[in-house]
Design a protein around this motif. Sequence first.
Motif, PDB file in Angstrom:
ATOM      1  N   ASN A   1      -3.031  20.755 -10.507  1.00  0.00           N
ATOM      2  CA  ASN A   1      -4.226  20.340  -9.758  1.00  0.00           C
ATOM      3  C   ASN A   1      -5.078  19.390 -10.585  1.00  0.00           C
ATOM      4  N   ARG A   2      -5.166  19.686 -11.907  1.00  0.00           N
ATOM      5  CA  ARG A   2      -5.991  18.830 -12.770  1.00  0.00           C
ATOM      6  C   ARG A   2      -5.369  17.449 -12.925  1.00  0.00           C
ATOM      7  N   ALA A   3      -4.025  17.396 -13.003  1.00  0.00           N
ATOM      8  CA  ALA A   3      -3.363  16.101 -13.168  1.00  0.00           C
ATOM      9  C   ALA A   3      -3.495  15.238 -11.914  1.00  0.00           C
ATOM     10  N   VAL A   4      -3.480  15.891 -10.764  1.00  0.00           N
ATOM     11  CA  VAL A   4      -3.531  15.144  -9.505  1.00  0.00           C
ATOM     12  C   VAL A   4      -4.979  14.807  -9.123  1.00  0.00           C
ATOM     13  N   LYS A   5      -5.928  15.568  -9.677  1.00  0.00           N
ATOM     14  CA  LYS A   5      -7.325  15.377  -9.282  1.00  0.00           C
ATOM     15  C   LYS A   5      -7.819  13.946  -9.489  1.00  0.00           C
ATOM     16  N   PRO A   6      -7.574  13.315 -10.671  1.00  0.00           N
ATOM     17  CA  PRO A   6      -8.021  11.913 -10.809  1.00  0.00           C
ATOM     18  C   PRO A   6      -7.358  10.983  -9.807  1.00  0.00           C
ATOM     19  N   MET A   7      -6.064  11.214  -9.566  1.00  0.00           N
ATOM     20  CA  MET A   7      -5.373  10.380  -8.579  1.00  0.00           C
ATOM     21  C   MET A   7      -5.919  10.602  -7.180  1.00  0.00           C
ATOM     22  N   GLN A   8      -6.280  11.879  -6.893  1.00  0.00           N
ATOM     23  CA  GLN A   8      -6.877  12.179  -5.593  1.00  0.00           C
ATOM     24  C   GLN A   8      -8.222  11.473  -5.456  1.00  0.00           C
ATOM     25  N   ALA A   9      -8.990  11.472  -6.559  1.00  0.00           N
ATOM     26  CA  ALA A   9     -10.294  10.800  -6.525  1.00  0.00           C
ATOM     27  C   ALA A   9     -10.124   9.295  -6.309  1.00  0.00           C
ATOM     28  N   VAL A  10      -9.135   8.721  -7.014  1.00  0.00           N
ATOM     29  CA  VAL A  10      -8.873   7.283  -6.845  1.00  0.00           C
ATOM     30  C   VAL A  10      -8.426   6.985  -5.415  1.00  0.00           C
ATOM     31  N   TRP A  11      -7.561   7.859  -4.906  1.00  0.00           N
ATOM     32  CA  TRP A  11      -7.068   7.667  -3.535  1.00  0.00           C
ATOM     33  C   TRP A  11      -8.220   7.765  -2.528  1.00  0.00           C
ATOM     34  N   ASP A  12      -9.074   8.780  -2.709  1.00  0.00           N
ATOM     35  CA  ASP A  12     -10.212   8.940  -1.800  1.00  0.00           C
ATOM     36  C   ASP A  12     -11.157   7.745  -1.899  1.00  0.00           C
ATOM     37  N   ASN A  13     -11.391   7.284  -3.132  1.00  0.00           N
ATOM     38  CA  ASN A  13     -12.266   6.111  -3.305  1.00  0.00           C
ATOM     39  C   ASN A  13     -11.663   4.877  -2.641  1.00  0.00           C
ATOM     40  N   GLN A  14     -10.354   4.750  -2.785  1.00  0.00           N
ATOM     41  CA  GLN A  14      -9.684   3.594  -2.179  1.00  0.00           C
ATOM     42  C   GLN A  14      -9.790   3.639  -0.657  1.00  0.00           C
ATOM     43  N   GLN A  15      -9.552   4.846  -0.100  1.00  0.00           N
ATOM     44  CA  GLN A  15      -9.645   4.974   1.357  1.00  0.00           C
ATOM     45  C   GLN A  15     -11.070   4.721   1.831  1.00  0.00           C
ATOM     46  N   ARG A  16     -12.043   5.261   1.085  1.00  0.00           N
ATOM     47  CA  ARG A  16     -13.441   5.047   1.447  1.00  0.00           C
ATOM     48  C   ARG A  16     -13.815   3.573   1.292  1.00  0.00           C
ATOM     49  N   PHE A  17     -13.290   2.956   0.224  1.00  0.00           N
ATOM     50  CA  PHE A  17     -13.572   1.540  -0.019  1.00  0.00           C
ATOM     51  C   PHE A  17     -13.038   0.675   1.122  1.00  0.00           C
ATOM     52  N   LEU A  18     -11.791   0.959   1.519  1.00  0.00           N
ATOM     53  CA  LEU A  18     -11.195   0.192   2.623  1.00  0.00           C
ATOM     54  C   LEU A  18     -11.971   0.399   3.917  1.00  0.00           C
ATOM     55  N   GLY A  19     -12.403   1.649   4.132  1.00  0.00           N
ATOM     56  CA  GLY A  19     -13.191   1.913   5.330  1.00  0.00           C
ATOM     57  C   GLY A  19     -14.518   1.178   5.309  1.00  0.00           C
ATOM     58  N   ASP A  20     -15.171   1.180   4.137  1.00  0.00           N
ATOM     59  CA  ASP A  20     -16.459   0.481   4.016  1.00  0.00           C
ATOM     60  C   ASP A  20     -16.300  -1.025   4.183  1.00  0.00           C
ATOM     61  N   VAL A  21     -15.242  -1.576   3.564  1.00  0.00           N
ATOM     62  CA  VAL A  21     -15.002  -3.015   3.698  1.00  0.00           C
ATOM     63  C   VAL A  21     -14.755  -3.385   5.152  1.00  0.00           C
ATOM     64  N   SER A  22     -13.939  -2.564   5.809  1.00  0.00           N
ATOM     65  CA  SER A  22     -13.645  -2.833   7.223  1.00  0.00           C
ATOM     66  C   SER A  22     -14.931  -2.807   8.052  1.00  0.00           C
ATOM     67  N   HIS A  23     -15.782  -1.828   7.721  1.00  0.00           N
ATOM     68  CA  HIS A  23     -17.044  -1.722   8.456  1.00  0.00           C
ATOM     69  C   HIS A  23     -17.942  -2.934   8.200  1.00  0.00           C
ATOM     70  N   GLU A  24     -18.018  -3.366   6.923  1.00  0.00           N
ATOM     71  CA  GLU A  24     -18.872  -4.502   6.577  1.00  0.00           C
ATOM     72  C   GLU A  24     -18.352  -5.808   7.177  1.00  0.00           C
ATOM     73  N   LEU A  25     -17.045  -5.930   7.267  1.00  0.00           N
ATOM     74  CA  LEU A  25     -16.464  -7.158   7.831  1.00  0.00           C
ATOM     75  C   LEU A  25     -16.547  -7.184   9.353  1.00  0.00           C
ATOM     76  N   LYS A  26     -16.658  -6.001   9.919  1.00  0.00           N
ATOM     77  CA  LYS A  26     -16.646  -5.921  11.378  1.00  0.00           C
ATOM     78  C   LYS A  26     -17.820  -6.667  12.003  1.00  0.00           C
ATOM     79  N   THR A  27     -19.018  -6.512  11.381  1.00  0.00           N
ATOM     80  CA  THR A  27     -20.216  -7.144  11.955  1.00  0.00           C
ATOM     81  C   THR A  27     -20.138  -8.673  11.950  1.00  0.00           C
ATOM     82  N   PRO A  28     -19.881  -9.325  10.782  1.00  0.00           N
ATOM     83  CA  PRO A  28     -19.802 -10.799  10.830  1.00  0.00           C
ATOM     84  C   PRO A  28     -18.645 -11.303  11.684  1.00  0.00           C
TER      85      PRO A  28
END
Length: 431
Positions: free
Chosen positions: A197-224
């Motif tokens: 669990n400890r070894a996967v936790k950083p990768m899980q955090a990176v994965w979650d950040n990446q998914q959140r980042f992509l979602g945020d970018v998509s949201h920000e691009l949607k308006t313009p």
Amino acid sequence: MLTKLRNRFFLLMTGFSVIFLITAFTAVYAVSYFKTSSEINEKLNFTEVLEINTDKEVSLGGEKTTALVVSRVFPNLGVYFNLIVDKNGKILVIDSALEFPADVYEKVGFDAWTHNNRQTIKFADRLWKYKITPSVTQIIIDNGSSSDHTDTDETYQIRFLDVTESMESLNTLRNTLLLTGSALLLAFFFMSLYFSNRAVKPMQAVWDNQQRFLGDVSHELKTPLSIITANIGVLYANKEETVESQIKWLDYILNGTKRMSELVQNMLTLSKIETENTFSIKTPVNISSTLAETVNSFEAAANTKNINIEENISGNISATAYPGLIEQVIYILLDNAVRYTPSGGIISIILHKEKSAAVLTVQNNGAGIPKEDLPKIFDRFFRSDISRTNSGDSFGLGLPIAKSAVDKLGGKIEAESTENEKTTFTVKIPL
């Protein structure tokens, strides 16, 4: 995907632990077992000629046996006794220093002879191992004037060796290894689960950040993109109109394009900072002069809002760092200060040396940052309600870029704020 990776890592660690423990404990037990077996077999295979001297007729008759009883002791052989039997299994000689009744010898001799392949027998609350081998036995009867030799042809020796302690030691060792192994396997199980669990936790955090980042970018691009699409639709609907009459829609398209360009540029900057080996080698940077020049570049923007900038910059503070990053951090903090300081407000900028670090403080009065939002201000795309109200064109990437840059420099950035009073950012950069 990460769950499968964690499970595979867990199974791999557990599997290696099980194989290692089984191999190690089996080896320990096997060595002890073969060593004990070797010692037992060595004692069972010990052979000697049994020679009996007597000056009278040998009477093989007895109370309960017709065998001749002799008593010999070989200290190195442990607790044992021998039975000399003929080819039919009849006991001829009892060679024993143990005080067993004659019928006991008769019984165990018969059982051993008739069950030769069993090799172990239990009696007198002891475990005995026995082995039948050819024997050479000679009885000499001395009558004074003559001696008669009686050679017993085709005789066999049944040697009984007490192996109770040896077997109990092996059983104790086996049980100890099983108990210890079970405890260690249980410990390894939980350790493997924890470290998986400890070894996967950083990768899980990176994965979650990446998914959140992509979602945020998509949201920000949607308006313009929506703005651009809508205005292009208006232009298509009024094809007969002149360009000058449609300039309003073209301005909307241009603003949307600029907004997307700014967003992409910010994302590229953030990605570049967070990616290793994307900067040149560190060089000496005069932080004092860099800060002074950047402050001068914001004077016009501050004057338009009648903002007073107070400076207290210590001279000749230099650090070995990446020049572009220091300038970017300063620019972002000053831009935020000017952006969120109300008209007629004050911005205070202080740079001084503290031990082995340069300390930069940028403070501005204004609405401040709510206490519950402070831990989130360095998160990508985060914007508090106040920042949305005061600066609708912000993407929420400025402070994350500043933090990534400070981290890259090996420094630290902190924020403090009191609502409706002031906000203070403090940056420490190692010299």
